[in-house]
Write an enzyme that holds these catalytic residues in place. Structure first.
Site, short mmCIF file in Angstrom:
data_model
loop_
_atom_site.label_atom_id
_atom_site.label_comp_id
_atom_site.label_asym_id
_atom_site.label_seq_id
_atom_site.Cartn_x
_atom_site.Cartn_y
_atom_site.Cartn_z
N LYS A 1 0.88 -1.18 0.00
CA LYS A 1 0.00 0.00 0.00
C LYS A 1 0.91 1.22 0.00
CE LYS A 1 -3.80 -2.09 2.52
NZ LYS A 1 -3.95 -2.57 3.88
N ARG B 1 6.10 1.38 7.15
CA ARG B 1 5.48 0.72 8.30
C ARG B 1 6.24 -0.58 8.55
NH1 ARG B 1 0.66 -3.35 8.58
NH2 ARG B 1 0.44 -3.46 10.83
N ARG C 1 -9.51 -13.98 13.80
CA ARG C 1 -8.71 -14.43 14.94
C ARG C 1 -9.59 -14.58 16.19
NH1 ARG C 1 -4.88 -9.74 13.99
NH2 ARG C 1 -3.51 -10.41 12.32
N GLY D 1 -12.12 0.65 10.60
CA GLY D 1 -13.33 0.31 9.84
C GLY D 1 -14.59 0.11 10.68
P1 ADP Z 1 -7.84 -3.26 8.24
O1 ADP Z 1 -7.57 -3.82 9.60
O2 ADP Z 1 -7.70 -4.28 7.15
O3 ADP Z 1 -7.15 -1.94 7.96
P2 ADP Z 1 -10.29 -1.68 8.32
O4 ADP Z 1 -9.88 -0.73 9.38
O5 ADP Z 1 -10.47 -1.16 6.95
O6 ADP Z 1 -9.39 -2.98 8.28
O7 ADP Z 1 -11.68 -2.35 8.80
C1 ADP Z 1 -12.25 -3.38 8.09
C2 ADP Z 1 -13.54 -3.79 8.79
O8 ADP Z 1 -14.40 -2.65 8.87
C3 ADP Z 1 -14.29 -4.88 8.04
O9 ADP Z 1 -14.76 -5.86 8.94
C4 ADP Z 1 -15.46 -4.12 7.46
O10 ADP Z 1 -16.56 -4.93 7.34
C5 ADP Z 1 -15.71 -3.07 8.53
N1 ADP Z 1 -16.52 -1.99 7.99
C6 ADP Z 1 -16.25 -1.16 6.97
N2 ADP Z 1 -17.32 -0.34 6.73
C7 ADP Z 1 -18.28 -0.69 7.62
C8 ADP Z 1 -19.61 -0.23 7.89
N3 ADP Z 1 -20.15 0.74 7.17
N4 ADP Z 1 -20.28 -0.81 8.89
C9 ADP Z 1 -19.74 -1.81 9.61
N5 ADP Z 1 -18.50 -2.28 9.41
C10 ADP Z 1 -17.77 -1.74 8.43
#
Ligand code: ADP
Length: 401
Positions: free
Chosen positions: A14, A93, A243, A333
């Site tokens: 990324k 990172r 996990r 997320g």
């Molecule tokens: P990563 O750890 O890969 O960086 P993110 O911080 O992008 O992950 O979070 C991913 C999670 O956030 C996934 O489980 C996704 O389903 C959830 N997510 C993203 N948008 C929403 C939403 N609108 N409502 C609920 N969960 C969400």
């Protein structure tokens, strides 16, 4: 000052180019499936007249991937820089800094040796982080690089929080202890929370909940991490996408015997097939899980209840460790967008001075609390945090004429 932020994984990279004069993103993107014939580049310039690029092609290795990132940034039509020298520094990172790296550092030969020594703790991550550094040395010679460690923020965990209750020799001789992860994110949102309430972080008790595919929670006392839920590896703590988080450790032996599973399979079971994926029998994305729960599917309601219950248990425990709480932060997320989970977690927390506005919660507003303890929903920005550290280090370097 332009900083190129790189997060190099085993099969993905990324990247973000950030102009640190105003902290604006100039371009960002990612490469996935490195090593495959159908690797994919997604590139998004944030400049008028420049177009997004999506390209599917063979990308053999990290050399080719980073070369593609640089060439895309330099692209005559949709690129955002004219010359490699428009990149002033690179921020990487790095997942594990062990006990050696307690803050971000300028990359040197010595640092690379240190990152190599930490491979024993993160064999799936550190080798690729290191590879990214080495490829940049070849392809962007002379451009200073900075390493930002996921573990560094948690170096302030006191021994009572970081030593496991197993024979002490494992700590002394094998450095088996709790390290914690997601440090860049926890530190960033804690700083943002203090800024929002306009008080020095040194006088605040903050709990930060980073809820993404991987999830962890941190108790931040006066700006320092004093407890965090991930441990020697990211498996400990909260229920996550795939996990298990905390389990009775005896289960590992029991499962291995009961199902005649070799240990690598038990490892895969707990890291890749458990958590929400295991509880829902096949789903780890919270959007899908919530849709099912909202449609009344009991299995999915139960899975979300288990997720929220574990988190709530940790919030209570961390408030006890902090001896109070000024701000509770949700990020990543799920933390930023799941009003469903926040609603369950925040209900019945009056004892902590927490109450919230359901409508603000529903709209994912920044400040959703109504009680004396602030409840904030703060978008994390690990790339910016990495670039900020890189900038600080580059500015402290002696100027060569
Ligand atoms: P990563 O750890 O890969 O960086 P993110 O911080 O992008 O992950 O979070 C991913 C999670 O956030 C996934 O489980 C996704 O389903 C959830 N997510 C993203 N948008 C929403 C939403 N609108 N409502 C609920 N969960 C969400």
């Amino acid at each position: 000052m332009n900083i190129l932020v790189l997060n190099c994984g085993s099969s993905s990279i990324k990247f973000q180019l950030i102009n640190m004069d105003d902290e604006s993103v100039v371009a960002k993107g990612q490469i996935e499936r490195i090593g495959a014939t159908d690797a994919i580049l997604k590139y998004k310039p944030v400049m008028d007249g420049k177009k997004n690029i999506t390209e599917i092609r063979t990308i053999q290795d990290h050399n080719e991937a980073i070369s593609l990132v640089i060439n895309t940034l330099l692209d005559k039509k949709n690129g955002v820089i004219q010359d490699k020298s428009d990149i002033d520094g690179i921020g990487h990172r790095i997942v594990h800094g062990g006990e050696e790296f307690i803050e971000s550092v300028l990359i040197t030969e010595e640092v690379k040796e240190g990152v190599k020594r930490c491979i024993q703790f993160a064999p799936l991550h550190n080798p690729h982080n290191l590879k990214g550094i080495e490829v940049c040395e070849e392809q962007l010679p002379g451009i200073p690089q900075v390493g930002v460690f996921d573990t560094a923020f948690h170096h302030t965990l006191p021994p009572k929080a970081h030593i496991y209750a197993i024979p002490l020799e494992f700590y002394h001789y094998d450095r088996i202890r709790r390290y914690g992860f997601h440090g860049t994110s926890h530190a960033y949102v804690a700083r943002m929370a203090a800024k929002y309430v306009n008080r020095p972080i040194e006088e605040l008790k903050i709990i930060t909940c980073h809820l993404g595919n991987g999830s962890s929670i941190t108790a931040v006392d006066g700006g320092k991490s004093v407890e965090t839920s991930m441990g020697f590896t990211p498996l400990e703590g909260l229920v996550m996408g795939t996990r298990s988080g905390d389990i009775d450790p005896a289960l590992i032996i029991h499962l291995a015997r009961l199902k005649n599973l070799p240990l690598p399979q038990v490892d895969a079971l707990l890291n890749k097939k458990s958590g929400m994926y295991g509880l829902t029998e096949g789903k780890s994305d919270f959007r899908d899980i919530e849709d099912e729960a909202m449609a009344g599917n009991e299995k999915f309601i139960q899975a979300l209840d288990i997720f929220c219950h574990r988190l709530k248990k940790y919030i209570g425990a961390y408030a006890a460790i902090l001896d109070g709480l000024d701000i509770l932060v949700f990020t990543a997320g799920i933390g930023e967008r799941s009003s469903y989970c926040r609603n369950i977690i925040l209900s019945g927390m009056g004892y902590l001075g927490i109450s919230f506005d359901p409508e603000k919660n529903e709209r994912n507003e920044y400040d959703i609390g109504t009680g004396p303890t602030k409840v904030l929903v703060i978008p994390t920005n690990e790339e910016l945090a990495i670039a900020q550290d890189a900038k600080k280090i580059l500015e402290s370097l002696p100027v060569t004429i």
